[in-house]
Write a protein that holds these residues in place. Structure first.
Motif, short mmCIF file in Angstrom:
data_model
loop_
_atom_site.label_atom_id
_atom_site.label_comp_id
_atom_site.label_asym_id
_atom_site.label_seq_id
_atom_site.Cartn_x
_atom_site.Cartn_y
_atom_site.Cartn_z
N ASP A 4 0.87 -1.19 0.00
CA ASP A 4 0.00 0.00 0.00
C ASP A 4 0.90 1.24 0.00
N VAL A 5 1.14 1.79 -1.18
CA VAL A 5 2.08 2.90 -1.32
C VAL A 5 1.37 4.24 -1.17
N HIS A 6 1.89 5.08 -0.29
CA HIS A 6 1.41 6.44 -0.14
C HIS A 6 2.50 7.37 -0.66
N LEU A 7 2.25 8.03 -1.79
CA LEU A 7 3.24 8.89 -2.44
C LEU A 7 2.92 10.36 -2.22
N THR A 8 3.90 11.12 -1.77
CA THR A 8 3.78 12.57 -1.62
C THR A 8 4.87 13.23 -2.44
N ILE A 9 4.49 14.17 -3.31
CA ILE A 9 5.46 14.91 -4.11
C ILE A 9 5.28 16.40 -3.84
N GLN A 10 6.37 17.07 -3.48
CA GLN A 10 6.34 18.51 -3.21
C GLN A 10 7.25 19.25 -4.18
N ASP A 11 7.00 20.54 -4.36
CA ASP A 11 7.93 21.34 -5.16
C ASP A 11 9.26 21.38 -4.42
#
Length: 426
Positions: A58-65
């Protein structure tokens, strides 16, 4: 549906005599910083491919600038909210993370997969241990708008400092900004210092400076600043550069308002299709022809946090990303080169010309000023370069301030490598 898959995995594990704890994957938290939408999509695709190959995770991906990420990520590593996997940069700041005990030791993963035969390990080896998986590297160079240069009467890219000065004069007279510069992003100004010092004084000298072994008041550094001052005084750069970020600088190049831009090849991933045919790449111009080739070629990395809650699946992710297929696909999408030596390099003109720049430099490569010096020195350097750009006449005062910081910044990090992690045990 996911619980049914998990129950099935447990049943299979029990039938094989394995523990259920080893069979059931948990939540995998992945945090990435991205410069632009092209990088966001590249990371999303990598994670999507991993999910497809590992449906039980169960992958939780967060991408920020990137600017936000660089500020927020370090503070999270020593907390219960530390990500399992995150991206960062090879160099002194990653070394400091390892020394503070914020990175998981990945030596077992390197040994089990014999990654020494596949990936460059020097930049991520600290105290004899490996703390990251390098996933891309990319040379910096001078991107030019061929059509803009031609309209200004310039028939070829500048190959030395004299030609660059001449090109600046012609571009300015033709109504163009000679060199777009994102001065608000301190690392862009730091790159100009890196290149001018390397080209004027050589790789070995510049490396000694980055290591804190040379004074900023030394005559060679003064010479580098004086050459940079010549370019500023000749109005080679956008006068509003200190208020411009990377996106604004790229927009000036893409929009045909500027003739040149110093940037890493990762910028090529976001080139609008309409301008790709008229953008060229060249190594930073020569200053002292007697100096051997040297380049800035940063390496970006995947790490596992020491406080990660799911180190088992974090390692699964790194092993997946390490394959030649996954590494080549990611690097191509990012506009960079794969670190896996068995991964194919995309064969575009840009890739081939910038790859030659790297091979010509051999091992004379730096990560970049803000990555190669301690955090306190990097912060002072960025502020100093910005102050110098704003008032070039204050060159000596800036050099004095930088040397004062040098006196303490390196002493503060002269500690045994890879101190044990603090806080919760995993």
């Amino acid at each position: 549906m996911k619980s049914i898959r998990s129950m099935a995995a447990v049943a299979v594990a029990l039938a094989l005599g394995l523990s259920s704890a080893a069979a059931v994957a948990g939540v995998l938290s992945i945090n990435f910083g991205a410069e632009d939408n092209a990088q966001r999509e590249a990371f999303k695709t990598l994670v999507s491919d991993f999910r497809a190959a590992n449906p039980d995770v169960d992958v939780h991906l967060t991408i920020q600038d990137q600017p936000t990420y660089r500020k927020v990520l370090p503070g999270s590593l020593d907390s219960d909210n530390a990500p399992d996997v995150f991206n960062w940069f090879a160099g002194d700041q990653m070394r400091a993370m390892a020394q503070r005990g914020e990175l998981d030791d990945l030596s077992d993963l390197w040994k089990a997969n014999t990654w020494w035969n596949t990936f460059p390990s020097a930049a991520i080896t600290i105290g004899g241990k490996q703390y990251a998986l390098p996933y891309q590297y990319y040379p910096w160079g001078l991107f030019t708008r061929r059509d803009v240069l031609e309209r200004a009467g310039i028939r070829e890219q500048p190959h030395d400092l004299s030609a660059m000065m001449t090109a600046c004069s012609k571009l300015r007279k033709a109504g163009f900004t000679p060199i777009a510069l994102n001065g608000k992003d301190g690392w862009a100004l730091a790159a100009w210092f890196d290149f001018i010092d390397m080209r004027a004084n050589g790789y070995e000298y510049h490396q000694q400076l980055l290591d804190g072994k040379e004074s900023y008041n030394e005559s060679n550094v003064r010479r580098a600043f004086a050459m940079w001052k010549q370019l500023i005084d000749a109005k080679c750069f956008d006068p509003n550069a200190l208020s411009m970020d990377e996106h604004a600088a790229k927009a000036d190049l893409y929009g045909g308002r500027a003739g040149m831009l110093l940037m890493g090849t990762v910028v090529s991933a976001s080139f609008p299709e309409v301008v790709r045919p008229v953008i060229d790449y060249e190594r930073f111009p020569t200053i002292d022809s007697g100096q051997p080739p040297s380049e800035a070629a940063p390496t970006d990395t995947f790490q596992v946090a020491a406080h990660a809650k799911n180190k088992a699946d974090a390692r699964r992710f790194l092993k997946f990303a390490s394959s030649s297929a996954a590494n080549a696909k990611l690097a191509k999408s990012l506009g960079s080169f794969p670190t896996n030596k068995f991964a194919p390099v995309a064969g575009t003109v840009l890739d081939l010309s910038s790859y030659k720049v790297l091979t010509d430099a051999k091992n004379n490569l730096v990560q970049g000023y803000d990555r190669d010096v301690p955090a306190d020195m990097a912060a002072a350097g960025v502020k100093g370069f910005q102050a110098f750009f704003a008032k070039p006449a204050d060159m000596y005062a800036v050099m004095n301030r930088l040397d004062a910081v040098r006196g303490t910044a390196y002493a503060a990090v002269a500690e045994p490598a890879a101190a044990p992690a603090k806080g919760r045990k995993n």
